[in-house]
Design an enzyme around this catalytic site. Structure first.
Site, PDB file in Angstrom:
ATOM      1  N   HIS A 175       6.771  18.104  34.571  1.00 14.73           N
ATOM      2  CA  HIS A 175       7.083  18.511  35.945  1.00 14.73           C
ATOM      3  C   HIS A 175       8.174  19.577  35.967  1.00 14.73           C
ATOM      4  O   HIS A 175       9.250  19.373  35.388  1.00 14.73           O
ATOM      5  CB  HIS A 175       7.558  17.265  36.699  1.00 14.73           C
ATOM      6  CG  HIS A 175       7.716  17.437  38.163  1.00 14.73           C
ATOM      7  ND1 HIS A 175       8.767  16.889  38.854  1.00 14.73           N
ATOM      8  CD2 HIS A 175       6.946  18.054  39.094  1.00 14.73           C
ATOM      9  CE1 HIS A 175       8.643  17.154  40.137  1.00 14.73           C
ATOM     10  NE2 HIS A 175       7.541  17.869  40.315  1.00 14.73           N
ATOM     11  N   GLU A 223       3.693  21.764  35.025  1.00 21.06           N
ATOM     12  CA  GLU A 223       3.606  22.032  36.456  1.00 21.06           C
ATOM     13  C   GLU A 223       4.797  22.893  36.827  1.00 21.06           C
ATOM     14  O   GLU A 223       5.894  22.747  36.258  1.00 21.06           O
ATOM     15  CB  GLU A 223       3.660  20.705  37.232  1.00 21.06           C
ATOM     16  CG  GLU A 223       3.448  20.829  38.728  1.00 21.06           C
ATOM     17  CD  GLU A 223       4.722  20.951  39.571  1.00 21.06           C
ATOM     18  OE1 GLU A 223       4.602  21.050  40.800  1.00 21.06           O
ATOM     19  OE2 GLU A 223       5.855  20.950  38.998  1.00 21.06           O
ATOM     20  N   ASP A 241       6.524  25.295  40.447  1.00 18.74           N
ATOM     21  CA  ASP A 241       6.435  25.644  41.872  1.00 18.74           C
ATOM     22  C   ASP A 241       6.579  27.153  42.012  1.00 18.74           C
ATOM     23  O   ASP A 241       7.549  27.733  41.513  1.00 18.74           O
ATOM     24  CB  ASP A 241       7.568  24.962  42.638  1.00 18.74           C
ATOM     25  CG  ASP A 241       7.584  23.459  42.423  1.00 18.74           C
ATOM     26  OD1 ASP A 241       6.576  22.810  42.746  1.00 18.74           O
ATOM     27  OD2 ASP A 241       8.603  22.943  41.909  1.00 18.74           O
ATOM     28  N   HIS A 292      11.608  25.632  43.552  1.00 20.94           N
ATOM     29  CA  HIS A 292      11.096  24.515  44.345  1.00 20.94           C
ATOM     30  C   HIS A 292      11.477  24.635  45.812  1.00 20.94           C
ATOM     31  O   HIS A 292      10.631  24.557  46.703  1.00 20.94           O
ATOM     32  CB  HIS A 292      11.625  23.186  43.786  1.00 20.94           C
ATOM     33  CG  HIS A 292      11.137  21.997  44.551  1.00 20.94           C
ATOM     34  ND1 HIS A 292      11.769  21.537  45.690  1.00 20.94           N
ATOM     35  CD2 HIS A 292      10.061  21.208  44.374  1.00 20.94           C
ATOM     36  CE1 HIS A 292      11.107  20.498  46.156  1.00 20.94           C
ATOM     37  NE2 HIS A 292      10.067  20.269  45.384  1.00 20.94           N
ATOM     38  N   GLU A 297       1.756  24.977  41.229  1.00 15.50           N
ATOM     39  CA  GLU A 297       1.845  24.495  42.609  1.00 15.50           C
ATOM     40  C   GLU A 297       2.248  25.672  43.490  1.00 15.50           C
ATOM     41  O   GLU A 297       3.349  26.226  43.345  1.00 15.50           O
ATOM     42  CB  GLU A 297       2.858  23.359  42.767  1.00 15.50           C
ATOM     43  CG  GLU A 297       2.823  22.868  44.211  1.00 15.50           C
ATOM     44  CD  GLU A 297       3.921  21.903  44.610  1.00 15.50           C
ATOM     45  OE1 GLU A 297       4.539  21.257  43.744  1.00 15.50           O
ATOM     46  OE2 GLU A 297       4.149  21.811  45.839  1.00 15.50           O
TER      47      GLU A 297
END
Ligand code: G3P
Ligand code: MG
Length: 257
Positions: free
Chosen positions: A18, A45, A47, A60, A120
């Site tokens: 993450h 992952e 952002d 994020h 993401e």
């Protein structure tokens, strides 16, 4: 190419780090990716949002204060301005001076190392369509230059961003992120041509995994840091587990809890 996404195989590793390496390094920086890779992770992952001049970069929050030396709205600065911020000191002195990562730089890191990427799409407020379209277009261009690489999985909580991604690069796989099983979520995922849904882990159980598999979709969960929860979701048959705990869960190993 989408080969493998609609058949019996799912090409992405089950364990996904993450924001690069969770909390062990400054999230969404290249330093975090390198640390996650050092713990054996082969899927990440992150952002991604857009600067004021339309450059995709990793962050994020919608604002800069928590994880950078900057102030105010993340989407108000150009990439030239953002790239001069310190995105590491907030975490620890070891990472002082670590810059924000551009999506281009993270893509190069993943392609050169053969890592899989879950992008993401995390637009700043009121920027869903522009962000979805630009991120998909840039991802498509960068990954097309490496035809043998696994395509990035584009995910978002924002259906409008995924719809724009679908228009810009229809062949890139998409996943709908869900923090609740709101009315109509499955129809939404279908209409967006999603190959997977990614839910908060508490929402996922074996029955939901089975329901998704029965219609050819995959089931992923975020953010699993507790060993008992990891055992629960893995026993339920999930296809992907997004975790901060890259020092606790070894990808490929059995869970010994
Ligand atoms: O993509 C899964 C997860 O990252 C979604 O939540 O807030 O950590 O970006 P968040
Ligand atoms: Mg995220």
């Amino acid at each position: 190419m989408t080969a493998g996404l609609d058949g019996a195989t799912w090409p992405y590793p089950r364990w996904i780090a993450h924001r690069g390496a969770g909390k062990l390094a400054p999230e969404n920086t290249l330093a975090a990716f390198r640390l996650g890779a050092g713990h054996g992770y082969r899927a990440f992952e992150c952002d991604v949002k857009l600067s004021a001049d339309g450059v995709p970069f990793l962050l994020h929050d919608a604002t800069l204060e928590r994880t950078t030396s900057g102030r105010g709205d993340a989407g108000a600065l150009t990439w030239g301005e953002l790239s001069r911020l310190d995105a590491g000191s907030w975490h620890s002195r070891a990472y002082a001076g670590e810059p924000l990562a551009s999506f281009d730089a993270v893509t190069a890191f993943c392609l050169r190392n053969g890592h899989a990427l879950n992008v993401e799409i995390k637009p700043v407020p009121d920027d869903d369509e522009r962000t979805g379209g630009v991120v998909a277009e840039v991802a498509d261009r960068l990954w097309r230059a490496a035809p043998s690489a696994l395509l990035p999985l584009l995910s978002s909580f924002r259906p409008a961003a995924l719809a724009a991604a679908k228009r810009a690069a229809p062949e890139l796989p998409r996943a709908l992120l869900l923090d609740s099983l709101r009315a109509g979520w499955l129809d939404e995922a279908r209409a967006l041509g999603c190959v997977a849904v990614v839910t908060a882990s508490a929402l996922m159980d074996a029955a939901l995994v089975e329901q998704l598999h029965a219609i050819g979709m995959r089931a992923l969960v975020y953010t699993v840091n507790d060993p008992a929860e990891a055992v629960r979701v893995c026993s339920g048959g999930v296809d992907g587990v997004i975790t901060d705990a890259v020092d606790r869960f070894a990808p490929g190993a059995e869970l010994l809890v």
